[in-house]
Motif scaffolding. Structure first.
Motif, PDB file in Angstrom:
ATOM      1  N   VAL A  91       0.838  -1.203   0.000  1.00  0.00           N
ATOM      2  CA  VAL A  91       0.000   0.000   0.000  1.00  0.00           C
ATOM      3  C   VAL A  91       0.872   1.252   0.000  1.00  0.00           C
ATOM      4  O   VAL A  91       0.575   2.235  -0.709  1.00  0.00           O
ATOM      5  N   ILE A  92       1.953   1.247   0.755  1.00  0.00           N
ATOM      6  CA  ILE A  92       2.857   2.401   0.777  1.00  0.00           C
ATOM      7  C   ILE A  92       3.448   2.642  -0.608  1.00  0.00           C
ATOM      8  O   ILE A  92       3.504   3.787  -1.083  1.00  0.00           O
ATOM      9  N   ILE A  93       3.850   1.591  -1.282  1.00  0.00           N
ATOM     10  CA  ILE A  93       4.431   1.745  -2.628  1.00  0.00           C
ATOM     11  C   ILE A  93       3.379   2.285  -3.599  1.00  0.00           C
ATOM     12  O   ILE A  93       3.650   3.225  -4.363  1.00  0.00           O
TER      13      ILE A  93
ATOM     14  N   ALA B  41       9.617  13.665   1.061  1.00  0.00           N
ATOM     15  CA  ALA B  41       9.649  13.000   2.362  1.00  0.00           C
ATOM     16  C   ALA B  41       8.349  13.231   3.121  1.00  0.00           C
ATOM     17  O   ALA B  41       7.815  12.313   3.757  1.00  0.00           O
ATOM     18  N   GLY B  42       7.823  14.461   3.043  1.00  0.00           N
ATOM     19  CA  GLY B  42       6.548  14.751   3.706  1.00  0.00           C
ATOM     20  C   GLY B  42       5.412  13.931   3.121  1.00  0.00           C
ATOM     21  O   GLY B  42       4.579  13.397   3.857  1.00  0.00           O
ATOM     22  N   GLY B  43       5.358  13.840   1.811  1.00  0.00           N
ATOM     23  CA  GLY B  43       4.299  13.047   1.171  1.00  0.00           C
ATOM     24  C   GLY B  43       4.415  11.572   1.510  1.00  0.00           C
ATOM     25  O   GLY B  43       3.412  10.911   1.813  1.00  0.00           O
ATOM     26  N   LEU B  44       5.647  11.061   1.474  1.00  0.00           N
ATOM     27  CA  LEU B  44       5.856   9.653   1.817  1.00  0.00           C
ATOM     28  C   LEU B  44       5.516   9.411   3.290  1.00  0.00           C
ATOM     29  O   LEU B  44       4.905   8.389   3.635  1.00  0.00           O
ATOM     30  N   GLY B  45       5.853  10.360   4.151  1.00  0.00           N
ATOM     31  CA  GLY B  45       5.507  10.246   5.568  1.00  0.00           C
ATOM     32  C   GLY B  45       4.009  10.211   5.783  1.00  0.00           C
ATOM     33  O   GLY B  45       3.496   9.444   6.603  1.00  0.00           O
ATOM     34  N   MET B  46       3.287  11.056   5.006  1.00  0.00           N
ATOM     35  CA  MET B  46       1.830  11.057   5.107  1.00  0.00           C
ATOM     36  C   MET B  46       1.256   9.711   4.679  1.00  0.00           C
ATOM     37  O   MET B  46       0.327   9.197   5.308  1.00  0.00           O
TER      38      MET B  46
ATOM     39  N   SER C  93      -0.573   3.324   8.495  1.00  0.00           N
ATOM     40  CA  SER C  93      -0.461   2.924   9.895  1.00  0.00           C
ATOM     41  C   SER C  93      -1.765   3.174  10.655  1.00  0.00           C
ATOM     42  O   SER C  93      -2.213   2.334  11.429  1.00  0.00           O
ATOM     43  N   ALA C  94      -2.375   4.321  10.430  1.00  0.00           N
ATOM     44  CA  ALA C  94      -3.631   4.650  11.114  1.00  0.00           C
ATOM     45  C   ALA C  94      -4.746   3.694  10.692  1.00  0.00           C
ATOM     46  O   ALA C  94      -5.519   3.211  11.540  1.00  0.00           O
TER      47      ALA C  94
END
Length: 160
Positions: free
Chosen positions: A99-101, A130-135, A141-142
């Motif tokens: 899902v992250i990819i 980095a901000g977008g990937l962190g989001m 995770s949520a």
């Protein structure tokens, strides 16, 4: 001199045979003739008597030992829970990575023009990336935590 070596060899050989017969004697596996011969030897050999007493004590101690019987349902629960935890953990990790990819790639495609523009500073591109990937990671995770909490909610069936 040679005759003395031969006699010593025969004596040692006989002693080895009696030591081999020791476990058969203790376990009651000797024939009546062997048993009689062994008992005659034991009457005259202090070292063999000590060894036999040691083996008899050992047999007594090990004979009193018992394996703990573990109920079958305990083993079933153990294996099910071990495999279930491994499978679920690996499944969630792989799903999260996938899902992250996918979401990261979708985000990249949305802002591809920005990242390909040479006029934009590199530090800004790294920060936004980095901000977008962190989001994306936090979103996954949520969602995962909510699913985890929902499936383990003991009060889900309770009417409010």
């Amino acid at each position: 001199m040679r005759e003395k070596n031969w006699q010593s060899y025969v004596m040692n050989l006989n002693e080895k045979n009696y030591r081999i017969m020791l476990s058969g004697y203790i376990d009651g596996e000797l024939s009546p003739e062997e048993r009689t011969e062994f008992e005659k030897h034991m009457a005259g050999c202090e070292e063999c008597r000590k060894e036999m007493n040691t083996f008899l004590r050992l047999k007594e101690v090990t004979g009193a030992m018992r394996y703990a019987d573990i109920p079958e349902h305990v083993w079933d629960h153990y294996w099910r829970s071990l495999y279930r935890r491994l499978e679920l953990g690996l499944g969630w990790i792989l799903l999260s990575i996938g899902v992250i990819i996918i979401l990261g790639f979708a985000l990249f495609c949305l802002v591809k023009g920005f990242f390909m523009d040479p006029a934009q500073p590199l530090i800004l591109k790294i920060g936004i990336g980095a901000g977008g990937l962190g989001m994306v990671v936090l979103l996954v995770s949520a969602i995962r935590e909510r699913l985890f909490a929902y499936t383990r909610d003991r009060y889900r069936e309770v009417q409010r």
